[in-house]
Design an enzyme around this catalytic site. Sequence first.
Site, PDB file in Angstrom:
ATOM      1  N   LYS A   1      43.925  32.774  41.893  1.00 51.14           N
ATOM      2  CA  LYS A   1      42.521  32.351  41.910  1.00 51.14           C
ATOM      3  C   LYS A   1      42.427  30.822  41.993  1.00 51.14           C
ATOM      4  O   LYS A   1      41.630  30.272  42.758  1.00 51.14           O
ATOM      5  CB  LYS A   1      41.786  32.873  40.658  1.00 51.14           C
ATOM      6  CG  LYS A   1      41.546  34.373  40.695  1.00 51.14           C
ATOM      7  CD  LYS A   1      41.050  34.932  39.355  1.00 51.14           C
ATOM      8  CE  LYS A   1      40.950  36.464  39.432  1.00 51.14           C
ATOM      9  NZ  LYS A   1      40.553  37.097  38.173  1.00 51.14           N
TER      10      LYS A   1
ATOM     11  N   GLN B   1      39.846  35.597  32.002  1.00 50.23           N
ATOM     12  CA  GLN B   1      40.661  36.685  32.542  1.00 50.23           C
ATOM     13  C   GLN B   1      40.815  37.791  31.495  1.00 50.23           C
ATOM     14  O   GLN B   1      41.143  37.531  30.339  1.00 50.23           O
ATOM     15  CB  GLN B   1      42.028  36.122  32.976  1.00 50.23           C
ATOM     16  CG  GLN B   1      42.923  37.125  33.688  1.00 50.23           C
ATOM     17  CD  GLN B   1      42.380  37.582  35.055  1.00 50.23           C
ATOM     18  OE1 GLN B   1      41.675  36.848  35.736  1.00 50.23           O
ATOM     19  NE2 GLN B   1      42.702  38.804  35.439  1.00 50.23           N
TER      20      GLN B   1
ATOM     21  N   ASP C   1      31.841  36.488  37.185  1.00 52.01           N
ATOM     22  CA  ASP C   1      32.485  37.810  37.192  1.00 52.01           C
ATOM     23  C   ASP C   1      31.441  38.926  37.243  1.00 52.01           C
ATOM     24  O   ASP C   1      31.768  40.074  37.554  1.00 52.01           O
ATOM     25  CB  ASP C   1      33.305  37.988  35.900  1.00 52.01           C
ATOM     26  CG  ASP C   1      34.800  37.855  36.129  1.00 52.01           C
ATOM     27  OD1 ASP C   1      35.256  38.212  37.227  1.00 52.01           O
ATOM     28  OD2 ASP C   1      35.496  37.401  35.200  1.00 52.01           O
TER      29      ASP C   1
HETATM   30  N1  GUN Z   1      40.985  41.629  34.967  1.00 47.39           N
HETATM   31  C1  GUN Z   1      41.106  42.521  35.973  1.00 47.39           C
HETATM   32  N2  GUN Z   1      40.173  42.314  36.919  1.00 47.39           N
HETATM   33  C2  GUN Z   1      39.441  41.260  36.493  1.00 47.39           C
HETATM   34  C3  GUN Z   1      38.332  40.567  37.057  1.00 47.39           C
HETATM   35  O1  GUN Z   1      37.819  40.892  38.135  1.00 47.39           O
HETATM   36  N3  GUN Z   1      37.873  39.523  36.315  1.00 47.39           N
HETATM   37  C4  GUN Z   1      38.413  39.168  35.119  1.00 47.39           C
HETATM   38  N4  GUN Z   1      37.864  38.151  34.460  1.00 47.39           N
HETATM   39  N5  GUN Z   1      39.436  39.799  34.572  1.00 47.39           N
HETATM   40  C5  GUN Z   1      39.947  40.830  35.269  1.00 47.39           C
END
Ligand code: GUN
Length: 316
Positions: free
Chosen positions: A67, A111, A134
């Site tokens: 990311k 995350q 998100d």
């Molecule tokens: N863990 C797995 N997928 C995601 C996501 O799309 N965003 C976040 N913040 N954590 C995740």
Amino acid sequence: MSIGQEDNDKENKIMADLIDGKAFAAKIRAEVKEDSDKLISQKQVDPCLAVVLVGENPASKVYVGQKTKMAAECNIKTKDFKLEASTDQETLLKLIDELNNDSSVHGILVQLPLPKQIDERKVIDAIVVEKDVDGFHAINAGRLSIGGDMLKKAFIPCTPLGSLLLLKDHVEDLKGKSAVVIGRSNIVGKPMSQLLIEESCTVTVVHSKTKDIEKVCSQADIIVAAIGRAEMIDSKWLKDGAVVIDVGINRISITKEDGSEGSKIVGDVDFESASEKASKITPVPGGVGPMTIACLLRNTVTSAYRHAGLDDPRSI
Ligand code: GUN
């Protein structure tokens, strides 16, 4: 069976078209960069994403790294926060509060999963709705659920958004199509079902307790698999010509050609078997995965536009 017939059968197998998420995600990132550059040059605003990682989960470390790298390629700044696995909830909430009040930050990504001493819902809902790129905050989830004009203010969770963009690019008209979403998580299954309802699909959500799950799936024009079980869905689950979106990312053990032990990433769908029945299918890797990151960056730039008092640069 005559000699050579087996080979012929193999050649004659109907193979689905590949839905190339990697290429489509690259196109979205190019648009994101274009939008970002416009904001920087015209408004002197640098889109910025705060990325918070708590602990040492290996998969999370990889995702966060990807990311951050791709954000830089799209001219999105990042502020990285790596906290120890033993971090308590109060400390994390304090950091969220600081980021909420930092006007240079447009998106906050925490995350998941978080270590078990931390209440994920408390943390997600502590992020100001306007920076919840998100789309996991209860208010953003509510806006998606209500749909219509409410969607214009919302942030849509990145994996379902990426899956929808792929579907819209590959299915001529979603209206009236029967769609089955396999899995009912807050991150994928539930928001995906709501997005498909918004597109006027007839939507069924199935999960681990669903009776006759294969039969229900075998009636669907569109399957979105997000159940987290390696290669569970094969051709028997599919209607002829179904479009299959595989959201699963599962690491499985394999024995390599030289006899050594290794691992590889597979989806929730048995790709080879499903390809014989499906008309179009996403691979894993290279399908939904890159779309999730592209959509996170897209949401971040959208947030920067909104913070600058501008309209969203792109609609769904
Ligand atoms: N863990 C797995 N997928 C995601 C996501 O799309 N965003 C976040 N913040 N954590 C995740």
